[in-house]
Write a protein that holds these residues in place. Structure first.
Motif, short mmCIF file in Angstrom:
data_model
loop_
_atom_site.label_atom_id
_atom_site.label_comp_id
_atom_site.label_asym_id
_atom_site.label_seq_id
_atom_site.Cartn_x
_atom_site.Cartn_y
_atom_site.Cartn_z
N ARG A 12 1.12 -1.14 0.11
CA ARG A 12 0.01 -0.04 -0.15
C ARG A 12 0.98 1.03 -0.34
O ARG A 12 0.62 1.98 -0.53
CB ARG A 12 -1.24 0.61 1.59
N ARG A 13 2.04 1.17 0.67
CA ARG A 13 2.65 2.50 0.75
C ARG A 13 3.48 2.39 -0.20
O ARG A 13 3.57 3.71 -1.32
CB ARG A 13 3.80 1.56 1.70
N LEU A 19 1.74 7.16 -6.66
CA LEU A 19 0.57 7.64 -7.20
C LEU A 19 0.92 9.21 -6.87
O LEU A 19 0.99 10.31 -7.56
CB LEU A 19 -0.89 7.76 -5.87
N LEU A 20 1.83 9.76 -5.87
CA LEU A 20 2.03 10.64 -5.73
C LEU A 20 2.87 11.32 -6.54
O LEU A 20 2.74 12.59 -7.34
CB LEU A 20 2.63 11.31 -4.22
N LEU A 21 4.16 11.00 -6.91
CA LEU A 21 5.12 10.68 -7.69
C LEU A 21 4.75 11.15 -9.24
O LEU A 21 4.88 11.49 -9.97
CB LEU A 21 6.00 9.50 -7.91
N ARG A 22 3.15 10.59 -9.26
CA ARG A 22 2.31 10.61 -11.24
C ARG A 22 2.06 11.59 -10.71
O ARG A 22 1.97 12.32 -12.05
CB ARG A 22 1.84 9.27 -11.04
N ALA A 27 2.06 17.41 -12.62
CA ALA A 27 1.47 18.86 -12.42
C ALA A 27 2.57 19.14 -12.60
O ALA A 27 2.48 20.80 -13.05
CB ALA A 27 1.45 19.03 -10.88
N ALA A 28 3.99 18.77 -12.83
CA ALA A 28 5.15 19.20 -13.40
C ALA A 28 4.64 19.61 -15.22
O ALA A 28 5.27 20.77 -15.29
CB ALA A 28 6.25 18.98 -13.14
N ALA A 29 4.49 19.00 -15.68
CA ALA A 29 4.19 18.77 -17.23
C ALA A 29 2.98 19.94 -17.30
O ALA A 29 3.19 20.53 -18.29
CB ALA A 29 4.06 17.38 -17.88
#
Length: 289
Positions: A12-13, A19-22, A27-29
């Motif tokens: 789960r971690r 998901l956070l990295l994606r 967001a950056a893109a």
């Protein structure tokens, strides 16, 4: 079975971190695309309305602020700089990748030097070009002085991108060519270089973009004369210098925005044309096989 809850927690971690990295990547893109679109829309809105036939008159004057002389000078300087830098950069990369021995100290020195030159501010290149080409060699403020200065500026980019493109060519291509009886020189020019053309063109695109958008180095070498010179030994301003001069004067800011639109169109056209050529070359190689 006792370790199952721990494994599920770890799973789960990992999913949560993924998901956070994606989300961060998206967001950056999205932010990058939004900033780019914002800049483009701002320039287009400000500049398109000021485009007129007078802006492309053959002669520049204070009323029309024609960009045509600057456009011709830009194409001339770009052609001369690429004519000087691209062969030197490509052949230097060929030597470093195909002929130099691995672990050679000279190769390491050349790579460190190229990376160092890539980070030098353009105004330093301008001062160097002024001292060497304008005054010492007595070329004066001329398109040739600007082209020579820009060729030195883009040489590291051209060389490094070509080197990476050559390194990306599989060794199986070289071994297959040697197995068919081809020599080293024939293998390099008929197998390796054609396979690396898309990467080499990417370097040329980067170099062209830097030339077209350069101002500091050209102010000290080509000058700011708003006319088409009779020869490459004459002085003339490029589009970026023309844009800077109009904005700095503060009298024709509307024409400055229109010049920015022309500059954007030229850069987009160059990138599109280069991508089209690279695609055709890659498709031709695939069909040939």
């Amino acid at each position: 079975m006792k370790n199952l809850p721990c494994d599920q927690k770890e799973l789960r971690r990992n999913k949560r971190n993924a998901l956070l990295l994606r989300a961060a990547v998206y967001a950056a893109a999205g932010l990058t695309v939004a900033v780019l679109c914002g800049i483009l829309l701002y320039i287009l809105i400000k500049g398109v309305g000021h485009l007129s036939p007078e802006l492309f008159a053959l002669q520049y004057n204070s009323e029309n602020c024609s960009v045509l002389p600057a456009l011709v000078n830009t194409l001339t300087v770009t052609f001369l700089a690429l004519l000087i830098a691209v062969p030197l950069g490509v052949f230097s990369a060929v030597y470093l990748v195909e002929y130099a021995k691995k672990g050679n100290r000279f190769v390491s020195l050349v790579r460190i030097t190229a990376e160092t030159l890539s980070g030098i501010p353009s105004i330093v290149y301008g001062l160097f070009g002024y001292l060497l080409f304008v005054t010492t060699l007595n070329f004066g403020y001329s398109l040739l002085s600007g082209a020579l200065t820009l060729s030195i500026m883009i040489l590291p980019v051209t060389m490094r991108t070509t080197e990476e493109a050559l390194l990306s060519v599989p060794d199986a291509y070289r071994e297959g060519s040697f197995g068919l009886g081809a020599g080293k020189l024939r293998t390099v020019f008929h197998v390796v270089l054609p396979s690396a053309v898309p990467g080499i063109l990417a370097g040329v695109i980067l170099a062209t973009g830097r030339i077209v958008g350069e101002t500091a180095a050209l102010i000290f070498t080509t000058g700011t004369v708003a006319q088409i010179p009779d020869s490459i030994m004459g002085s003339g301003r490029t589009l970026a210098v023309h844009l800077y001069a109009l904005w700095n004067e503060g009298l024709n800011t509307d024409k400055a925005y229109a010049t920015a639109v022309v500059l954007l169109v030229i850069v987009a056209a160059i990138n599109t044309l280069s991508a089209f050529v690279a695609k055709k070359i890659t498709k031709g190689k695939t069909d040939g096989r």
